[in-house]
Design an enzyme around this catalytic site. Structure first.
Site, PDB file in Angstrom:
ATOM      1  N   CYS A   2       0.873  -1.180   0.000  1.00 44.26           N
ATOM      2  CA  CYS A   2       0.000   0.000   0.000  1.00 44.26           C
ATOM      3  C   CYS A   2       0.906   1.224   0.000  1.00 44.26           C
ATOM      4  O   CYS A   2       2.111   1.118   0.184  1.00 44.26           O
ATOM      5  CB  CYS A   2      -0.865   0.024   1.256  1.00 44.26           C
ATOM      6  SG  CYS A   2      -1.806  -1.460   1.485  1.00 44.26           S
ATOM      7  N   ARG A  27       1.753   1.484  -5.912  1.00 44.70           N
ATOM      8  CA  ARG A  27       1.950   0.506  -4.836  1.00 44.70           C
ATOM      9  C   ARG A  27       0.657  -0.226  -4.479  1.00 44.70           C
ATOM     10  O   ARG A  27       0.664  -1.185  -3.715  1.00 44.70           O
ATOM     11  CB  ARG A  27       2.483   1.190  -3.579  1.00 44.70           C
ATOM     12  CG  ARG A  27       3.815   1.888  -3.736  1.00 44.70           C
ATOM     13  CD  ARG A  27       4.244   2.527  -2.451  1.00 44.70           C
ATOM     14  NE  ARG A  27       4.370   1.531  -1.406  1.00 44.70           N
ATOM     15  CZ  ARG A  27       5.458   0.760  -1.241  1.00 44.70           C
ATOM     16  NH1 ARG A  27       6.472   0.889  -2.076  1.00 44.70           N
ATOM     17  NH2 ARG A  27       5.529  -0.133  -0.298  1.00 44.70           N
ATOM     18  N   TRP A  75      -3.753  -1.813  -1.367  1.00 50.31           N
ATOM     19  CA  TRP A  75      -3.834  -3.061  -2.135  1.00 50.31           C
ATOM     20  C   TRP A  75      -4.268  -4.100  -1.108  1.00 50.31           C
ATOM     21  O   TRP A  75      -3.485  -4.457  -0.221  1.00 50.31           O
ATOM     22  CB  TRP A  75      -2.486  -3.409  -2.747  1.00 50.31           C
ATOM     23  CG  TRP A  75      -2.552  -4.502  -3.776  1.00 50.31           C
ATOM     24  CD1 TRP A  75      -3.126  -4.427  -5.000  1.00 50.31           C
ATOM     25  CD2 TRP A  75      -2.040  -5.822  -3.682  1.00 50.31           C
ATOM     26  NE1 TRP A  75      -2.999  -5.609  -5.674  1.00 50.31           N
ATOM     27  CE2 TRP A  75      -2.343  -6.490  -4.887  1.00 50.31           C
ATOM     28  CE3 TRP A  75      -1.355  -6.512  -2.702  1.00 50.31           C
ATOM     29  CZ2 TRP A  75      -1.978  -7.809  -5.130  1.00 50.31           C
ATOM     30  CZ3 TRP A  75      -0.979  -7.827  -2.956  1.00 50.31           C
ATOM     31  CH2 TRP A  75      -1.300  -8.455  -4.139  1.00 50.31           C
ATOM     32  N   ASN A 101       0.651   0.147   6.205  1.00 46.39           N
ATOM     33  CA  ASN A 101       1.033  -0.674   5.056  1.00 46.39           C
ATOM     34  C   ASN A 101       1.704  -1.923   5.625  1.00 46.39           C
ATOM     35  O   ASN A 101       2.738  -1.837   6.276  1.00 46.39           O
ATOM     36  CB  ASN A 101       2.010   0.079   4.149  1.00 46.39           C
ATOM     37  CG  ASN A 101       2.577  -0.823   3.053  1.00 46.39           C
ATOM     38  OD1 ASN A 101       1.976  -1.848   2.734  1.00 46.39           O
ATOM     39  ND2 ASN A 101       3.725  -0.469   2.512  1.00 46.39           N
ATOM     40  N   GLY A 102       1.076  -3.083   5.429  1.00 47.80           N
ATOM     41  CA  GLY A 102       1.683  -4.321   5.928  1.00 47.80           C
ATOM     42  C   GLY A 102       0.609  -5.287   6.374  1.00 47.80           C
ATOM     43  O   GLY A 102      -0.548  -5.183   5.983  1.00 47.80           O
ATOM     44  N   GLU A 488      10.730 -13.662 -20.229  1.00 46.49           N
ATOM     45  CA  GLU A 488      10.422 -12.280 -19.844  1.00 46.49           C
ATOM     46  C   GLU A 488       9.439 -11.658 -20.836  1.00 46.49           C
ATOM     47  O   GLU A 488       8.480 -10.980 -20.442  1.00 46.49           O
ATOM     48  CB  GLU A 488      11.720 -11.466 -19.765  1.00 46.49           C
ATOM     49  CG  GLU A 488      11.567  -9.977 -19.560  1.00 46.49           C
ATOM     50  CD  GLU A 488      10.802  -9.579 -18.298  1.00 46.49           C
ATOM     51  OE1 GLU A 488      10.580 -10.454 -17.432  1.00 46.49           O
ATOM     52  OE2 GLU A 488      10.392  -8.413 -18.200  1.00 46.49           O
ATOM     53  N   LYS A 492       5.707 -10.143 -19.850  1.00 44.37           N
ATOM     54  CA  LYS A 492       5.283  -8.784 -20.191  1.00 44.37           C
ATOM     55  C   LYS A 492       3.919  -8.812 -20.866  1.00 44.37           C
ATOM     56  O   LYS A 492       3.012  -8.067 -20.529  1.00 44.37           O
ATOM     57  CB  LYS A 492       6.313  -8.116 -21.116  1.00 44.37           C
ATOM     58  CG  LYS A 492       7.590  -7.735 -20.446  1.00 44.37           C
ATOM     59  CD  LYS A 492       7.511  -6.441 -19.676  1.00 44.37           C
ATOM     60  CE  LYS A 492       7.446  -6.488 -18.194  1.00 44.37           C
ATOM     61  NZ  LYS A 492       8.130  -7.400 -17.393  1.00 44.37           N
ATOM     62  N   GLU A 495       1.058  -9.919 -18.385  1.00 45.46           N
ATOM     63  CA  GLU A 495       0.670  -9.075 -17.236  1.00 45.46           C
ATOM     64  C   GLU A 495       0.044  -7.754 -17.647  1.00 45.46           C
ATOM     65  O   GLU A 495      -0.654  -7.129 -16.860  1.00 45.46           O
ATOM     66  CB  GLU A 495       1.853  -8.834 -16.306  1.00 45.46           C
ATOM     67  CG  GLU A 495       2.978  -8.006 -16.868  1.00 45.46           C
ATOM     68  CD  GLU A 495       4.052  -7.762 -15.812  1.00 45.46           C
ATOM     69  OE1 GLU A 495       3.728  -7.614 -14.631  1.00 45.46           O
ATOM     70  OE2 GLU A 495       5.228  -7.720 -16.186  1.00 45.46           O
ATOM     71  N   HIS A 511       9.364 -31.294 -27.726  1.00 40.97           N
ATOM     72  CA  HIS A 511       8.942 -32.099 -26.565  1.00 40.97           C
ATOM     73  C   HIS A 511       7.543 -31.723 -26.092  1.00 40.97           C
ATOM     74  O   HIS A 511       7.222 -31.871 -24.922  1.00 40.97           O
ATOM     75  CB  HIS A 511       9.958 -31.917 -25.434  1.00 40.97           C
ATOM     76  CG  HIS A 511      11.336 -32.341 -25.810  1.00 40.97           C
ATOM     77  ND1 HIS A 511      11.717 -33.651 -25.949  1.00 40.97           N
ATOM     78  CD2 HIS A 511      12.420 -31.608 -26.151  1.00 40.97           C
ATOM     79  CE1 HIS A 511      12.980 -33.722 -26.332  1.00 40.97           C
ATOM     80  NE2 HIS A 511      13.446 -32.488 -26.447  1.00 40.97           N
ATOM     81  N   LYS A 610       2.884  -2.831  -7.880  1.00 35.18           N
ATOM     82  CA  LYS A 610       4.290  -2.719  -8.274  1.00 35.18           C
ATOM     83  C   LYS A 610       5.218  -3.458  -7.325  1.00 35.18           C
ATOM     84  O   LYS A 610       6.221  -4.018  -7.734  1.00 35.18           O
ATOM     85  CB  LYS A 610       4.697  -1.231  -8.316  1.00 35.18           C
ATOM     86  CG  LYS A 610       6.127  -0.994  -8.769  1.00 35.18           C
ATOM     87  CD  LYS A 610       6.350  -1.481 -10.179  1.00 35.18           C
ATOM     88  CE  LYS A 610       7.781  -1.302 -10.612  1.00 35.18           C
ATOM     89  NZ  LYS A 610       8.038  -1.990 -11.893  1.00 35.18           N
TER      90      LYS A 610
HETATM   91  C1  AGP Z   1       7.419  -7.666 -13.549  1.00 32.78           C
HETATM   92  O1  AGP Z   1       6.957  -6.984 -14.698  1.00 32.78           O
HETATM   93  C2  AGP Z   1       6.364  -7.779 -12.473  1.00 32.78           C
HETATM   94  N1  AGP Z   1       5.815  -6.548 -12.148  1.00 32.78           N
HETATM   95  C3  AGP Z   1       6.827  -8.606 -11.292  1.00 32.78           C
HETATM   96  O2  AGP Z   1       7.056  -9.903 -11.782  1.00 32.78           O
HETATM   97  C4  AGP Z   1       8.106  -8.135 -10.546  1.00 32.78           C
HETATM   98  O3  AGP Z   1       9.238  -8.323 -11.360  1.00 32.78           O
HETATM   99  C5  AGP Z   1       8.253  -9.008  -9.295  1.00 32.78           C
HETATM  100  O4  AGP Z   1       7.149  -8.788  -8.467  1.00 32.78           O
HETATM  101  C6  AGP Z   1       9.541  -8.734  -8.520  1.00 32.78           C
HETATM  102  O5  AGP Z   1       9.544  -7.413  -8.056  1.00 32.78           O
HETATM  103  P1  AGP Z   1      10.929  -6.801  -7.488  1.00 32.78           P
HETATM  104  O6  AGP Z   1      11.911  -6.819  -8.617  1.00 32.78           O
HETATM  105  O7  AGP Z   1      10.563  -5.437  -7.030  1.00 32.78           O
HETATM  106  O8  AGP Z   1      11.376  -7.694  -6.364  1.00 32.78           O
END
Ligand code: AGP
Length: 615
Positions: A2, A27, A75, A101-102, A488, A492, A495, A511, A610
């Site tokens: 959060c 966040r 969040w 936050n937590g 990767e 992308k 998500e 395979h 994030k």
């Molecule tokens: C990546 O696009 C995502 N948002 C997510 O996988 C992110 O990389 C992951 O949560 C790790 O976050 P961090 O690098 O802040 O630890």
């Protein structure tokens, strides 16, 4: 997970807090709220939805006056996102107001005890329990808010960054931190409280980051005094002068933070190796590493722990480290590593990779590694973040704030830092001649310009994106250093566009996945002219013979793949181990354009935040 913001000083608190919450929405953004003290009463407004919704509702419902206030963007972790569960929360008396936050893990047992003592609860949150625990301690022990907070926090188990004030003592805000980030901005006769510096950087560059189990009473006209929650020891604040400026945070003319951050990569990579890569002298200098080189050189193995995109950067690092330094490397999902009772020896080196520096799983993996005597090295992008402070040493990426939930410049700058580290170690182990070493450093210095070149394909990529934007499934293939890039690229797309996508080693097609290939299946293939190029070409032929649609990332000037693929996107030539820094660029742009064409919320995709600071 959060975002929290607080203000006490000479300004109107409302605009400072609201704008601060907007900057922290990355966040978490399923609900938001604000509480202001206008000299007589507390005026509180909160709502499900985004900060924009809070702005509309608060202007209609409450007085916006006051120089003291706290705000929150959420969040959800306890209690579904709705108005009642939004923060801030009152105590039963209405005197105390808190944001958090937590996660308070033992909130249920505390809640039961408080109910026995006559407390009532409106929400399902752990936070409302915490503020009433503080109230109970305050009245029972007859102490001031700061002491009540300290006593109460010694009874809770979990993670928190809290700000709480008492309307009967409106010249102070009490803050405390464990496991979630909390920064205090120090201005002229004013203080700012926030999850990171973005809400207050336009007002002051001076900040204190609380350490775990630290608290502070932020009082006007007084110096910041930190206190250890457990033993009441006084801690002296380490006031940092932050270099981040507000322009970095704004979108800089791009439609989305993600696109801005994709285009920032040339500078971010340059900033990351600036001062560390000295090609003329033929040296790599990394303060966070140089004092600990022996740990790496004598390491039995390197274990890399990370999540998501950072885990993909770790996979690239595995190929780089083993190829250049011959040190064995294992890459682990932090979320698995922390629970599978792994074998960790004291001569292991653990590298933790995290953009935010707050990912709970990665933080937990670090703690486990330290408990077992391993040396832990962090690669983070946020100065003063929890992981940056929890590791024995580390090296920051200098990517600047990454606001878009989808990680882009973090990925390329993480690979840059890890490449520098591997080069440093290879040189120490004399696995490179001076000439080879200089050649490598010189090539690394060309990468920012080559990323700029790769970005020039943006218009072509937008056209290709339009062709495939309605796909329901996609396959990403890569070999060697580019297998992690295929993973990767798939992440992308998933998500931000919500299209199912899967990354695979190109040779694994036979395979199983080749059964999926038909005219509806776009296959993104990384086919640079390095590393088993001919084998990738034959993979492409297998796909073509099954009528799959092929979008290939090739080295500029490639003619062979161009004959086979439906679309080709060129990137400049470079060393094989540096190709991930270039091949990822078209895949980032592809996912971005497809998501925009599908009207997805690119910067704040559904269900995501994030920084995943809870399990
Ligand atoms: C990546 O696009 C995502 N948002 C997510 O996988 C992110 O990389 C992951 O949560 C790790 O976050 P961090 O690098 O802040 O630890």
């Amino acid at each position: 997970m959060c975002g929290i913001v607080g203000y006490i000083g000479h300004r109107d608190a409302y605009p400072v807090i609201i704008k601060g919450l907007e900057r922290l929405e990355y966040r978490g953004y399923d609900s938001a709220g604000i509480a202001l003290y206008d000299g007589n009463t507390v005026n509180l407004c909160k709502t499900k939805g985004k900060v924009e919704d809070l702005k509309k509702k608060s202007k209609l419902e409450i007085s916006l006056n006051g120089n003291l206030g706290i705000g929150h963007t959420r969040w959800a972790t306890h209690g579904v996102p709705n108005d009642i569960n939004s923060h801030p929360h009152y105590s039963n008396s209405g005197d105390l107001v808190i944001i958090h936050n937590g996660i308070i893990e033992n909130y249920e047992s505390i809640k039961k005890e408080l109910i026995k003592r006559g407390y009532t609860f409106e929400s399902d949150t752990d936070t409302e329990v915490l503020v009433n625990l503080i109230e109970e301690v305050k009245s029972k022990e007859n102490v001031m808010l700061g002491q009540a907070v300290q006593i109460a926090l010694n009874e809770v188990v979990g993670a928190y960054a809290i700000a709480v004030f008492d309307k009967n003592k409106p010249d102070e805000i009490v803050v405390a931190k464990l496991g979630s980030p909390l920064a205090i901005g120090i201005g002229e006769n004013e203080f700012f409280i926030a999850s990171d510096a973005s809400p207050f950087i336009e007002f002051t560059n001076n900040a204190v980051y609380l350490e775990d189990e630290e608290m502070a009473i932020v009082r006007l006209g007084k110096e910041i005094k930190l206190r250890k929650i457990k033993n009441d020891a006084v801690a002296y604040p380490n006031i940092l002068e932050l270099q981040m400026n507000i322009e970095e945070i704004e979108k800089g003319g791009f439609d989305h933070f993600m696109l801005k951050e994709i285009y920032e990569q040339p500078r971010a990579i340059l900033d990351t190796y600036r001062g560390r890569l000295l090609a003329e002298q033929g040296i790599v200098k990394m303060a966070g590493i140089d004092q600990h080189l022996d740990k790496f050189l004598n390491a039995n193995r390197i274990i890399i722990v990370a999540c998501g995109t950072s885990w993909h950067a770790g996979l690239v690092a595995e190929y780089i480290f083993e190829n250049l330094t011959r040190i064995p490397v294992e890459v682990e999902y932090a979320s698995e590593f922390r629970y599978r009772n792994p074998v960790i020896n004291k001569d292991d080196v653990v590298i933790a990779i995290s953009q935010s520096g707050e990912t709970a799983d990665t933080l937990a993996a670090i703690k486990l590694a330290k408990e077992n005597g391993a040396f832990v090295f962090g690669v983070c992008n946020v100065v003063g973040s929890s992981i940056a402070r929890e590791t024995h040493a580390g090296a920051y990426t200098h990517a600047g704030p990454e606001i878009g939930v989808a990680s882009t410049k973090a990925f390329t700058t993480q690979i840059t830092v890890l490449t520098l580290l591997a080069l440093n170690l290879a040189k120490e182990k004399e696995l490179f001649t001076d000439v080879q070493f200089r050649e490598y450093l010189t090539e690394l210095e060309t990468i920012p310009a080559k990323v700029e070149k790769a970005l020039e394909s943006n218009s072509l990529i937008e056209i290709i994106s339009d062709v495939y934007k309605d796909s329901t499934n996609c396959l990403y293939l890569g070999r060697g250093y580019n297998f992690p890039v295929a993973l990767e690229g798939a992440l992308k797309l998933k998500e931000i566009s919500y299209i199912h996508a899967e990354g695979y080693p190109a040779a694994e097609m036979k395979h199983g996945p080749i059964a999926l290939i038909d005219e509806q299946m776009p296959v993104f293939v990384i086919a640079t002219n390095k590393g088993h190029y001919e084998k990738v070409v034959s993979n492409i032929q297998e796909i073509k013979s099954r009528k799959g649609k092929i979008i290939a990332i090739v080295t500029e000037g490639d003619e062979q793949v161009k004959e086979l693929a439906d679309h080709c996107i060129e990137i400049p030539e470079t060393f094989e181990s540096l190709t991930p820094l270039l091949t990822t660029i078209p895949l980032q742009l592809l996912s971005y354009h497809i998501a925009v064409m599908r009207n997805c919320n690119v910067d704040q995709p559904r269900n995501l935040a994030k920084s995943v600071t809870v399990e």
